[in-house]
Design an enzyme around this catalytic site. Structure first.
Site, PDB file in Angstrom:
ATOM      1  N   ARG A 209      -1.028  -3.402  12.413  1.00 52.27           N
ATOM      2  CA  ARG A 209      -2.044  -3.785  13.381  1.00 52.27           C
ATOM      3  C   ARG A 209      -1.495  -4.913  14.248  1.00 52.27           C
ATOM      4  O   ARG A 209      -0.863  -5.849  13.742  1.00 52.27           O
ATOM      5  CB  ARG A 209      -3.330  -4.252  12.687  1.00 52.27           C
ATOM      6  CG  ARG A 209      -4.170  -3.136  12.101  1.00 52.27           C
ATOM      7  CD  ARG A 209      -4.787  -2.256  13.181  1.00 52.27           C
ATOM      8  NE  ARG A 209      -5.686  -1.235  12.659  1.00 52.27           N
ATOM      9  CZ  ARG A 209      -5.321  -0.013  12.310  1.00 52.27           C
ATOM     10  NH1 ARG A 209      -4.040   0.338  12.413  1.00 52.27           N
ATOM     11  NH2 ARG A 209      -6.205   0.864  11.872  1.00 52.27           N
TER      12      ARG A 209
ATOM     13  N   GLY B  55       0.826  -1.195   0.000  1.00 54.81           N
ATOM     14  CA  GLY B  55       0.000   0.000   0.000  1.00 54.81           C
ATOM     15  C   GLY B  55       0.863   1.249   0.000  1.00 54.81           C
ATOM     16  O   GLY B  55       2.078   1.191  -0.227  1.00 54.81           O
ATOM     17  N   ARG B  56       0.254   2.374   0.292  1.00 52.27           N
ATOM     18  CA  ARG B  56       0.985   3.642   0.211  1.00 52.27           C
ATOM     19  C   ARG B  56       2.131   3.705   1.202  1.00 52.27           C
ATOM     20  O   ARG B  56       3.201   4.236   0.895  1.00 52.27           O
ATOM     21  CB  ARG B  56       0.015   4.805   0.443  1.00 52.27           C
ATOM     22  CG  ARG B  56      -1.098   4.888  -0.591  1.00 52.27           C
ATOM     23  CD  ARG B  56      -1.902   6.160  -0.442  1.00 52.27           C
ATOM     24  NE  ARG B  56      -3.095   6.127  -1.289  1.00 52.27           N
ATOM     25  CZ  ARG B  56      -3.729   7.202  -1.704  1.00 52.27           C
ATOM     26  NH1 ARG B  56      -3.309   8.405  -1.354  1.00 52.27           N
ATOM     27  NH2 ARG B  56      -4.809   7.102  -2.468  1.00 52.27           N
TER      28      ARG B  56
ATOM     29  N   HIS C  36       1.481   2.895  19.949  1.00 51.91           N
ATOM     30  CA  HIS C  36       0.632   3.157  18.783  1.00 51.91           C
ATOM     31  C   HIS C  36       0.728   4.633  18.398  1.00 51.91           C
ATOM     32  O   HIS C  36      -0.278   5.324  18.229  1.00 51.91           O
ATOM     33  CB  HIS C  36      -0.822   2.775  19.067  1.00 51.91           C
ATOM     34  CG  HIS C  36      -1.602   2.460  17.817  1.00 51.91           C
ATOM     35  ND1 HIS C  36      -2.558   1.487  17.760  1.00 51.91           N
ATOM     36  CD2 HIS C  36      -1.561   3.009  16.568  1.00 51.91           C
ATOM     37  CE1 HIS C  36      -3.088   1.436  16.541  1.00 51.91           C
ATOM     38  NE2 HIS C  36      -2.490   2.347  15.799  1.00 51.91           N
TER      39      HIS C  36
ATOM     40  N   GLU D  44      -4.305  -3.236  23.453  1.00 53.68           N
ATOM     41  CA  GLU D  44      -3.808  -1.879  23.694  1.00 53.68           C
ATOM     42  C   GLU D  44      -4.731  -1.123  24.635  1.00 53.68           C
ATOM     43  O   GLU D  44      -5.936  -1.066  24.376  1.00 53.68           O
ATOM     44  CB  GLU D  44      -3.685  -1.113  22.362  1.00 53.68           C
ATOM     45  CG  GLU D  44      -2.690  -1.716  21.403  1.00 53.68           C
ATOM     46  CD  GLU D  44      -2.602  -0.967  20.081  1.00 53.68           C
ATOM     47  OE1 GLU D  44      -3.361   0.013  19.891  1.00 53.68           O
ATOM     48  OE2 GLU D  44      -1.780  -1.345  19.230  1.00 53.68           O
TER      49      GLU D  44
END
Length: 334
Positions: free
Chosen positions: A237, A155-156, A285, A266
């Site tokens: 993730r 992805g980006r 995170h 988390e």
């Protein structure tokens, strides 16, 4: 304006929601921020809402079913694992995200974790603060230049890390089964299978979404297939990595170390065994964080809500099939 639209914010991770408030005030919409963001509260608030903005809190079928007026669920960010997109589509609700969000921040953070692991920065810091001045603690360090970085996902963010990693002299391999090898080669990387990536990488960085297919993609067998000198970096993730398996791999030297910005739970339990290991670097995170990125995120996500309620096609619809459904709630999108 006399629209009286109400927009629910389930949760957010920044100090102020004033940017969203300003964007939505232009169409006469009122923001309502949840106090706890838990499912019972969200179900209670949902029937009054014309739109929902959500960061990390789950927006599942019970909430979606209760939101009888809702036209749009807008995700603060890229990943969609906290939204039941299928249920939203079934109810005629548009779902949006912010796909261009925090690309530089997360790719920078992934490289930072890679460097922290490879150069033992956190371990040296702990030692010096404890009164130990020793360059030889822990495993031997090797030069980064000439090593291989394996990227999971194209992805980006996965693409953005390639030139940054190449600047350090890393050879780049990419595992992205659905991507044309020519697209990957154009970036100066090579497409490989997952098993090849595990066997050949000195560093592996994860940039894939959490799906049924990728949940616990890294578990016992995968760690045993990696080099014992390899490091795993995860800024995607937490659920993509089996925490128990990673802890075992780190304890028994199946891999050299890990740099983690995301965890399965988390915040983690303070007694989490993983946090006691000196060959893992953990950040809270925070890879997405910069003042610039957060402002862009707030404004873009809110603008998607404003566009839908104003009858305009939003910037990023993740369930485009809903636009052709007879039960589409945002009837006048164009």
């Amino acid at each position: 304006m006399a629209n009286n639209w109400k927009i629910l914010i389930t949760d957010y991770a920044w100090a102020s929601i004033e940017p969203e408030r300003q964007v939505l005030a232009e169409i006469g919409a009122e923001l309502i921020a949840a106090e706890t963001g838990d499912e019972p509260e969200l179900q209670t608030l949902a029937p009054m809402m014309d739109g929902i903005l959500t960061c990390w809190n789950p927006v599942r079928e019970p909430i979606i079913a209760a939101a009888k007026k809702c036209q749009i669920i807008a995700r603060y960010g890229i990943g969609l694992d906290n939204i039941d997109v299928e249920a939203a589509t079934a109810h005629g609700i548009v779902v949006t995200n912010v796909p261009a969000y925090c690309i530089d921040e997360v790719s920078d953070h992934a490289m930072g974790l890679l460097l922290a692991c490879a150069r033992k920065i956190s371990r040296f810091d702990w030692a010096v603060r404890s009164g130990v001045w020793d360059q030889n603690i822990g495993p031997e360090m090797r030069r980064i230049r000439g090593k291989t970085l394996g990227i999971v996902g194209f992805g980006r963010i996965g693409q953005a890390i390639i030139p940054k990693a190449k600047a350090f002299g890393l050879t780049i391999n990419v595992c992205s089964p659905r991507t044309d090898p020519k697209r990957i080669q154009e970036t100066g990387a090579e497409k490989v299978t997952f098993s090849e990536l595990l066997a050949t990488s000195d560093f592996i960085t994860i940039h894939a979404p959490l799906t049924q297919e990728t949940e616990h993609l890294f578990s016992d067998a995968e760690f045993r297939a990696m080099k014992p000198t390899a490091f795993l970096i995860n800024t995607a993730r937490g659920g993509i990595v089996d925490t128990a398996a990673l802890t075992t791999a780190l304890c028994y030297g199946e891999i050299a170390g890990a740099g983690l910005d995301v965890l399965e739970t988390e915040p983690p339990n303070p007694n989490e065994e993983l946090l006691k290991l000196n060959n893992v670097v953990v950040t809270p995170h925070a890879a997405f964080v910069s003042e610039d990125a957060i402002l862009e995120l707030e404004v873009t996500a809110a603008r998607c809500v404003a566009q839908v309620l104003s009858g305009q096609l939003p910037e990023s619809v993740v369930n485009p099939s809903v636009l052709e459904q007879p039960n589409l709630r945002a009837k006048s999108l164009k």
